[in-house]
Design a protein around this motif. Structure first.
Motif, short mmCIF file in Angstrom:
data_model
loop_
_atom_site.label_atom_id
_atom_site.label_comp_id
_atom_site.label_asym_id
_atom_site.label_seq_id
_atom_site.Cartn_x
_atom_site.Cartn_y
_atom_site.Cartn_z
N GLN A 120 61.76 29.92 7.29
CA GLN A 120 61.16 30.83 6.44
C GLN A 120 61.76 32.04 5.76
O GLN A 120 61.67 32.07 4.41
CB GLN A 120 59.97 31.24 7.29
CG GLN A 120 58.57 30.06 7.65
CD GLN A 120 57.70 30.63 8.59
OE1 GLN A 120 58.02 31.54 9.52
NE2 GLN A 120 56.69 30.19 8.35
N LEU B 195 62.20 32.31 1.67
CA LEU B 195 61.84 33.62 1.08
C LEU B 195 62.93 34.26 0.30
O LEU B 195 62.89 34.62 -0.84
CB LEU B 195 61.24 34.43 2.10
CG LEU B 195 60.73 35.98 1.71
CD1 LEU B 195 59.54 35.67 0.64
CD2 LEU B 195 60.30 36.71 2.69
N GLU C 277 52.60 34.77 -3.36
CA GLU C 277 52.43 33.46 -3.09
C GLU C 277 51.55 33.43 -1.60
O GLU C 277 51.64 34.27 -1.01
CB GLU C 277 53.51 32.82 -2.85
CG GLU C 277 54.31 32.45 -4.17
CD GLU C 277 53.99 31.00 -4.79
OE1 GLU C 277 53.66 30.24 -3.94
OE2 GLU C 277 54.10 31.24 -6.16
N VAL D 28 51.94 32.74 1.17
CA VAL D 28 52.90 32.75 2.33
C VAL D 28 52.48 32.87 3.55
O VAL D 28 51.46 33.16 3.95
CB VAL D 28 54.27 33.61 2.12
CG1 VAL D 28 55.14 33.58 0.93
CG2 VAL D 28 53.81 35.05 2.13
#
Lengths: 220, 220, 220, 220
Positions: C200, C204, D157, D159
């Motif tokens: 993740q 990002l 976003e 996320v």
DNA sequence: AATGAATGAGGGTTCATTCAT
DNA sequence: AATGAATGAACCCTCATTCAT
């Protein structure tokens, strides 16, 4: 108790510690040798705990050096004065000053320091320079002056002064070593008395030094 | 190399082991002291492993005793014979027996054994009896006989024989100790030669012993 | 058993010791810190006695350094080759090389070495140079090359490469530290999986790096 | 000085003692680690004697806990208020709250407390709960709220919020650790400025969070 | 309240001795 | 017989803690 008195009491103990530790250390180092003596034994004999020793000396080795310094630090000065003031024969001077001095050394705990030097110099070479400078050289110079004085005055034969000094000194040192080694182990040899021997030895050497034709060194 | 030769070589080395270990041990014990010497160092210097040392000596302490026994075991017998056979002056006899013998001791590794005794007796009191019996007593008896001989013949003054013996012997022992302590640390004092001193010391003492009216001890 | 086999058995144990000791030391030093870990504990965990530790490492401190050397010695070489050979996008390269590598580190005991560095550098400043040279510089150079490659190819925005490298790397190191500090104490936070987070985080950052107008970094 | 003034001075010093001790303890514990720091050092640095330390804290361990409590006790409250009141973009909010706050932390002695936690939690597991409760949870909740706010508003976003929080926070904590470990040992890397990096990192992450089609996070 | 001398348990390290190979 | 790895008791020294002053 006032604050001052309190401080004094505490202070008194604190001030006495280093000496108590040095005394204990000398005894044990001389008896058992440095390596075979445990730091804790020294502390115990001085009546304190292990940790306390390290409040006063940073290591066992420094303790050894302090012991040596205390007992072999220059003590020859007094003798020098006596030599300067003496106005009798050199033989008398030697008998008086020298034999008294060695009797005192032999009777005192400092006699053990000679054993310490002999046993430990090779492990702590710093001691060599100290001993040479503080003991050997001033000592030999002092005795050498007395002998030379006798030679110059015609009282003694014109001998090799340095050799005569060794003949005088080596047995004395050996007495110190003996006291703390064999002498502490075997039952005292009957008939041997170190103090008597010191005089006998000086007499013998003085007879050896005496100038032919000059009056022989008096027996006392 | 044939197998037989190999076996012989190994055998020879094996037979030599104890002696090599004793030699190494003497060196190290004398230099560093018993407690400060590691068993493994001794083994290494003898060229064997730690374990091998223990095949020959059951403990470090036994190794020390063996070293002492080897180097201080009775060696006086030869001297005794010389005394019995001699028919010159006692002075000559003393010079001969004594100066030769001490030169030999001083030059040999055995000189170190005296330092060992001084340093270690108090930790191993068994050594005291051994040393007293094997070295002190026969040695003093031997020198004592010579001095007594001179007194009896009128060559020497009627001195205290035991004291004279000490005057003669103590500096010699001290030379041995010095060689392995201070003497190994400081640069050799210029002008000091132990062998020369031995002669000078005997001469001095002989002059001290010489009977008045008798001819003075000859210088050689 | 033949002599060879005997030697082998003994040898095998001896050869394994250093590694066993290093493993035990890493565990304990990471868990308790260097100063709070006793040498004997390390030995015990490695299944040997206290003395045995010192047959292999001369001091606790040297053991620490050996642990650090073992786990932080240059391991970046493999990554370099992968970078040279890769011919896909820089984003893919980063995901592949980097996330795999950190997953491996995090799963391995070496992750603890980062905690060791953080905790102990100030007490052992030699470690600083080593870590800087062996880990920080090659690591940052490697990641920096990948980022630079992306910038050069127009795949990434022309960012400050060094800063981007730190944004990528610092959380990874922090994961390692966490694993061996808080993470070892609190019950695992539900929903937190370090391996998932690694991906993740890269995603990002890659989205942040992606050039406007260029296709966004693909999610896998 | 009047007696009253003296009393005041003494009182002031006395009142300041605990804080001075905490300051000294933080410095030393952070630098050398808890186990490697001597209680007496802490006292000395605080300008008092060993005994005085124990008048204020019953043990070294309690001193550690007090240090941690002081520097990691809840400080997040201020941030919470800022979040509630903010009415600009979430990106701006993040930049403001977060970058200011971390700059303050990094510049303050409290930054060292993170190193303390990392190094010592495993020896004092009570610290884990405290840190989790007082720092990790409120901190993540605060940052999480901001991120969530951006997601909810369509600015970011959608996320994984927790992951984004970690991406934001972990490098900051790592900066604190670095400052007190490697960063204190190696000469400052030229071109690396933690404060600049904080902004760069936020910018990078904000670009990664930014919704496609939404305006990219502004560079300031 | 403050001091610092004293304590003694604890930890790093050494080394005589053992024993499997 | 020889080796050297392994052991663990012992020793030096440190340091948290106490307590008399």
């Amino acid at each position: 108790m006032s604050t001052a008195a309190e401080a004094t009491t505490r202070r008194r103990r604190k001030d006495a510690r280093p000496q108590e530790l040095l005394d204990a250390a000398l005894d044990l180092f001389v008896e058992k040798g440095f390596a075979a003596t445990r730091a804790e034994e020294v502390a115990q004999r001085a009546g304190v705990s292990k940790g306390t020793l390290y409040l006063y000396y940073p290591s066992k080795e420094e303790l050894l050096k302090a012991v040596i310094r205390e007992h072999l630090g220059s003590r020859i000065a007094a003798g020098e004065a006596a030599v300067d003031q003496h106005d009798g024969t050199s033989a008398d001077l030697l008998r008086e000053v020298y034999s008294h001095w060695w009797q005192a050394v032999l009777a005192s705990p400092s006699s053990g320091a000679f054993k310490l030097i002999v046993s430990e110099v090779r492990n702590f070479p710093e001691l060599a320079g100290f001993y040479q400078r503080e003991v050997v050289e001033p000592g030999e110079r002092l005795i050498g002056r007395i002998v030379q004085r006798g030679v110059d005055s015609g009282e003694f034969e014109p001998v090799d002064v340095a050799a005569a000094v060794h003949s005088l000194v080596l047995p004395m040192v050996m007495l110190c070593l003996h006291k703390h080694s064999l002498g502490a182990c075997v039952p005292h040899q009957e008939g041997f008395d170190a103090v008597v021997f010191i005089r006998q030895h000086i007499d013998l050497v003085l007879r050896g030094l005496a100038r032919h034709g000059a009056p022989a060194a008096r027996r006392r």
